[in-house]
Motif scaffolding. Structure first.
Motif, PDB file in Angstrom:
ATOM      1  N   CYS A 126       1.020  -1.311  -0.156  1.00 48.52           N
ATOM      2  CA  CYS A 126      -0.002   0.037  -0.095  1.00 48.52           C
ATOM      3  C   CYS A 126       0.787   1.028  -0.212  1.00 48.52           C
ATOM      4  O   CYS A 126       0.295   2.295  -0.641  1.00 48.52           O
ATOM      5  N   LEU A 127       1.841   1.335   0.806  1.00 49.79           N
ATOM      6  CA  LEU A 127       2.772   2.302   0.737  1.00 49.79           C
ATOM      7  C   LEU A 127       3.576   2.543  -0.716  1.00 49.79           C
ATOM      8  O   LEU A 127       3.677   3.968  -1.025  1.00 49.79           O
ATOM      9  N   GLU A 128       3.878   1.414  -1.229  1.00 46.92           N
ATOM     10  CA  GLU A 128       4.343   1.345  -2.677  1.00 46.92           C
ATOM     11  C   GLU A 128       3.425   2.024  -3.593  1.00 46.92           C
ATOM     12  O   GLU A 128       3.720   2.961  -4.431  1.00 46.92           O
ATOM     13  N   ASN A 129       2.175   1.754  -3.533  1.00 50.41           N
ATOM     14  CA  ASN A 129       1.088   2.468  -4.191  1.00 50.41           C
ATOM     15  C   ASN A 129       0.848   3.692  -4.260  1.00 50.41           C
ATOM     16  O   ASN A 129       0.735   4.434  -5.148  1.00 50.41           O
ATOM     17  N   ALA A 130       1.107   4.322  -2.868  1.00 45.53           N
ATOM     18  CA  ALA A 130       0.622   5.723  -2.532  1.00 45.53           C
ATOM     19  C   ALA A 130       2.048   6.548  -3.185  1.00 45.53           C
ATOM     20  O   ALA A 130       1.842   7.286  -3.794  1.00 45.53           O
ATOM     21  N   ARG A 131       3.013   5.822  -3.251  1.00 45.01           N
ATOM     22  CA  ARG A 131       4.225   6.729  -3.650  1.00 45.01           C
ATOM     23  C   ARG A 131       4.572   6.651  -5.313  1.00 45.01           C
ATOM     24  O   ARG A 131       4.564   7.536  -5.884  1.00 45.01           O
ATOM     25  N   TYR A 132       4.317   5.427  -5.685  1.00 46.85           N
ATOM     26  CA  TYR A 132       4.543   5.305  -7.101  1.00 46.85           C
ATOM     27  C   TYR A 132       3.383   4.901  -8.003  1.00 46.85           C
ATOM     28  O   TYR A 132       3.223   5.009  -9.239  1.00 46.85           O
ATOM     29  N   ALA A 138       8.055  -1.872 -11.179  1.00 47.17           N
ATOM     30  CA  ALA A 138       8.865  -2.451 -10.563  1.00 47.17           C
ATOM     31  C   ALA A 138       8.731  -3.984 -10.645  1.00 47.17           C
ATOM     32  O   ALA A 138       7.697  -4.448 -10.579  1.00 47.17           O
ATOM     33  N   LEU A 139       9.912  -4.820 -10.983  1.00 50.62           N
ATOM     34  CA  LEU A 139       9.884  -6.286 -11.155  1.00 50.62           C
ATOM     35  C   LEU A 139       9.388  -6.819  -9.635  1.00 50.62           C
ATOM     36  O   LEU A 139       9.627  -6.497  -8.655  1.00 50.62           O
TER      37      LEU A 139
END
Length: 241
Positions: A126-132, A138-139
């Motif tokens: 979820c944090l990655e979804n919010a950032r990127y 990303a692989l």
């Protein structure tokens, strides 16, 4: 027909209305069709304590956790997707298993996993979804390896922990069980797909040994095979082999 399909997709992405009960603690809201045990607050606290180590925490969104086992949502979703024990989408985490708060476990049809580590892993997505963004390219070895790296903070910071020991454990498992093995036990009550262990090893090496940030890992063109080879060479040199 089009309107019905749009409504169906909307409910899958924003399913709050399907659940009768909710509990909000800090920035996390848990949704369930049955009354929610107050011990979830402790689960949330411990899961958040793991992801505090993430460089992505500055973009920490409000996260929804849906307990979907035997729910209306799961029955609707089953028309399109096979069940998985846990997944993340946007700022939503879906847990599709029986929850045992006394043992901090989540159990699906095939296996039982540690609830807090599983939740922290999905929260990291979820944090990655919010950032990127959801369209992140990303692989898998980077995304899943990073989520495993973050969710195993306590293991990594234990006084007796060694990266080389986890590598030996992984290689021993592959040698004994073969590359087709679905699950690997890395500690009591913690089962992980072997590939996830390999990917965590790569991310952990790049971050803790080479000092790379996750932003740098995402943009590096080095392959997972090259990183794995480099990691094994480093361990061999340290062991004098």
């Amino acid at each position: 027909m089009l309107l019905a399909m749009m409504a169906y997709v909307w409910v899958l992405y924003y399913p709050q209305a399907l659940f009768q009960h909710s509990l909000t603690h800090r920035n996390i809201t848990v949704y369930s069709e049955t009354k929610i045990d107050s011990r979830w607050k402790n689960v949330i606290d411990q899961s958040l304590s793991l992801i505090q180590d993430s460089e992505l925490i500055e973009t920490q969104p409000k996260i929804n956790v849906f307990l979907v086992a035997n729910s209306k949502y799961r029955r609707l979703e089953s028309l399109l997707a096979r069940p998985v024990l846990a997944k993340a989408s946007q700022n939503n985490v879906f847990l599709n298993g029986d929850i045992y708060l006394n043992r901090i476990r989540i159990r699906g049809p095939v296996l039982e996993m540690h609830l807090i580590r599983t939740l922290a892993h999905e929260m990291t997505h979820c944090l990655e979804n919010a950032r990127y963004g959801m369209s992140s390219t990303a692989l898998d070895w980077k995304r899943e390896g990073y989520a495993e790296y973050i969710s195993h903070l306590r293991d990594r910071t234990a006084p007796d922990y060694r990266l080389s020991t986890l590598l030996e454990q992984y290689e021993s498992h592959i040698a004994d069980s073969g590359s087709s093995s679905e699950w690997m036990k890395i500690s009591d009550g913690v089962l992980v797909p072997p590939l996830y262990v390999r990917w965590r090893l790569l991310v952990e090496y790049l971050m803790d040994v080479k000092g790379m940030s996750y932003d740098q890992i995402r943009t590096t063109s080095v392959s997972d095979a090259e990183v794995y080879y480099e990691l094994r060479q480093m361990i061999k040199q340290k062991n004098g082999k």
